[in-house]
Design a protein around this motif. Structure first.
Motif, short mmCIF file in Angstrom:
data_model
loop_
_atom_site.label_atom_id
_atom_site.label_comp_id
_atom_site.label_asym_id
_atom_site.label_seq_id
_atom_site.Cartn_x
_atom_site.Cartn_y
_atom_site.Cartn_z
N ARG A 243 0.84 -1.22 0.00
CA ARG A 243 0.00 0.00 0.00
C ARG A 243 0.86 1.25 0.00
O ARG A 243 0.60 2.21 -0.72
CB ARG A 243 -0.85 0.02 1.27
CG ARG A 243 -2.22 -0.50 1.05
CD ARG A 243 -3.18 0.00 2.13
NE ARG A 243 -4.44 -0.68 1.92
CZ ARG A 243 -5.00 -1.51 2.79
NH1 ARG A 243 -4.43 -1.74 3.96
NH2 ARG A 243 -6.14 -2.08 2.50
N ALA A 244 1.92 1.23 0.82
CA ALA A 244 2.79 2.40 0.94
C ALA A 244 3.47 2.72 -0.40
O ALA A 244 3.82 3.87 -0.67
CB ALA A 244 3.84 2.15 2.02
N ARG A 245 3.66 1.71 -1.23
CA ARG A 245 4.24 1.93 -2.57
C ARG A 245 3.21 2.41 -3.57
O ARG A 245 3.54 2.65 -4.73
CB ARG A 245 4.85 0.62 -3.09
CG ARG A 245 6.00 0.12 -2.26
CD ARG A 245 7.31 0.58 -2.85
NE ARG A 245 8.43 0.03 -2.09
CZ ARG A 245 9.68 0.18 -2.43
NH1 ARG A 245 9.99 0.85 -3.54
NH2 ARG A 245 10.64 -0.33 -1.70
N GLY A 246 1.95 2.42 -3.17
CA GLY A 246 0.89 2.92 -4.06
C GLY A 246 0.30 1.87 -4.99
O GLY A 246 -0.42 2.21 -5.92
N TYR A 247 0.59 0.59 -4.72
CA TYR A 247 0.04 -0.45 -5.59
C TYR A 247 -1.41 -0.71 -5.24
O TYR A 247 -1.83 -0.60 -4.09
CB TYR A 247 0.82 -1.77 -5.43
CG TYR A 247 2.30 -1.64 -5.68
CD1 TYR A 247 2.79 -0.79 -6.66
CD2 TYR A 247 3.21 -2.37 -4.92
CE1 TYR A 247 4.14 -0.66 -6.88
CE2 TYR A 247 4.58 -2.24 -5.14
CZ TYR A 247 5.03 -1.38 -6.11
OH TYR A 247 6.38 -1.26 -6.32
N ALA A 248 -2.16 -1.12 -6.27
CA ALA A 248 -3.55 -1.55 -6.06
C ALA A 248 -3.56 -3.06 -5.83
O ALA A 248 -2.61 -3.76 -6.19
CB ALA A 248 -4.38 -1.19 -7.28
N PHE A 249 -4.63 -3.55 -5.23
CA PHE A 249 -4.82 -4.99 -5.06
C PHE A 249 -5.96 -5.42 -5.99
O PHE A 249 -7.02 -4.81 -5.96
CB PHE A 249 -5.16 -5.33 -3.61
CG PHE A 249 -4.05 -4.98 -2.65
CD1 PHE A 249 -3.01 -5.88 -2.42
CD2 PHE A 249 -4.03 -3.76 -2.00
CE1 PHE A 249 -1.97 -5.55 -1.56
CE2 PHE A 249 -3.00 -3.42 -1.12
CZ PHE A 249 -1.96 -4.33 -0.91
N GLY A 250 -5.72 -6.44 -6.79
CA GLY A 250 -6.71 -6.80 -7.80
C GLY A 250 -7.43 -8.10 -7.54
O GLY A 250 -6.89 -9.02 -6.93
N HIS A 251 -8.68 -8.14 -8.02
CA HIS A 251 -9.42 -9.41 -8.09
C HIS A 251 -8.87 -10.17 -9.29
O HIS A 251 -8.71 -9.59 -10.37
CB HIS A 251 -10.91 -9.15 -8.30
CG HIS A 251 -11.62 -8.64 -7.08
ND1 HIS A 251 -12.09 -9.47 -6.11
CD2 HIS A 251 -11.92 -7.38 -6.67
CE1 HIS A 251 -12.66 -8.75 -5.14
NE2 HIS A 251 -12.57 -7.48 -5.46
N ILE A 252 -8.67 -11.45 -9.12
CA ILE A 252 -8.02 -12.24 -10.17
C ILE A 252 -8.84 -12.21 -11.49
O ILE A 252 -8.27 -12.27 -12.56
CB ILE A 252 -7.74 -13.69 -9.70
CG1 ILE A 252 -6.63 -14.33 -10.52
CG2 ILE A 252 -9.00 -14.55 -9.72
CD1 ILE A 252 -5.25 -13.97 -10.14
#
Ligand code: ZN
Length: 261
Positions: A245-254
């Motif tokens: 999160r701190a790197r700004g990445y999103a988390f995706g649904h597969i």
């Protein structure tokens, strides 16, 4: 038959549309650059699955749990873990076979019909009815998606070629097969090898160099057992999510990894 003239937009609406298009074109590159991590956990339900689900719930991030059919049948606690995971909207349950090839992969992939039957048996145990079913084949980093296909070359070219027929038949049996770009390794005692912070640095490097199958998308492989420690399990997985999160990445649904059409 005469062609109807195309309906004309009033001038004001046309201008508004132009403005919208310009705004979209300016916004689009930023959106395309969004780097997304897909968290995946293999081999559950096992010790560790409960911690994984608790952290996902706490942090509200999507993830995919590729589960093994015979692990579900092992006890009522394991069945309850499957039910708990299925009740979570952020969690996708994937098929990781019924038998996990009994960890004898070459013999398993020598029998194509057996592979397909094993995968279908797991669908029944896991209650996966919506097609195509997301799946990960045991012991093989293989992709079979609409626009993405890759064999596992770590087994050698001859073996990979001989197994190709299995992967095609599995894909043709209504499975979307996902491999992975990177693994958070665990040692002999089941504990993660790298600290979460180190793993996040490694992931940042992979994004920087574009070392993944699909640009700006990284599928991370983990195993439920890595998080079985009552205290460290929760701490480690929470630290990973915070670091990403701190790197700004999103988390995706597969399901959003590869477009359906
Ligand atoms: Zn596995």
């Amino acid at each position: 038959m005469t062609a109807r003239p195309a309906p004309r937009l009033p001038i004001a609406a046309g201008a508004a549309l132009t403005v919208l298009l310009v705004v979209f074109m300016i916004a689009a590159p930023a959106q395309a650059a969004q780097r997304t991590v897909y968290l995946t956990f293999d081999d559950g339900p096992l010790d560790g699955t409960s911690n994984v689900l608790s952290v996902l719930e706490q942090e509200q991030v999507p993830a995919t749990l590729f589960m093994v059919g015979q692990h579900v049948l092992a006890s009522s606690e394991r069945k309850a873990l499957l039910a708990r995971a299925k009740a979570m909207p952020l969690v996708t349950i994937g098929n990781h076979s019924f038998s996990h090839a009994n960890n004898r992969y070459k013999a398993f992939y020598a029998d194509t019909e057996g592979v397909v039957a094993d995968m279908l048996k797991a669908n029944a145990v896991l209650g996966l009815t919506v097609k195509p079913v997301p799946a990960r084949l045991p012991g093989r980093d293989v992709f079979r998606l609409r626009y993405v296909s890759r064999n596992d070359l770590s087994v050698g070219e001859v073996q990979a070629a001989s197994e190709q027929v299995d992967f095609e038949f599995v894909a043709a049996s209504d499975f979307d097969v996902y491999g992975w770009d990177f693994e958070w390794f665990h040692d002999g005692t089941g504990k993660p090898v790298q600290k979460a912070e180190r793993l996040v640095d490694e992931i940042a490097r992979l994004f920087a160099y574009g070392h993944m199958l699909e640009k700006d998308k990284l599928i991370l492989l983990m195993h439920d057992q890595m998080f079985q420690d009552k205290f460290d399990g929760v701490v480690n997985l929470t630290a990973l999510i915070a670091g990403l999160r701190a790197r700004g990445y999103a988390f995706g649904h597969i399901a959003g990894y590869s477009p359906a059409d």
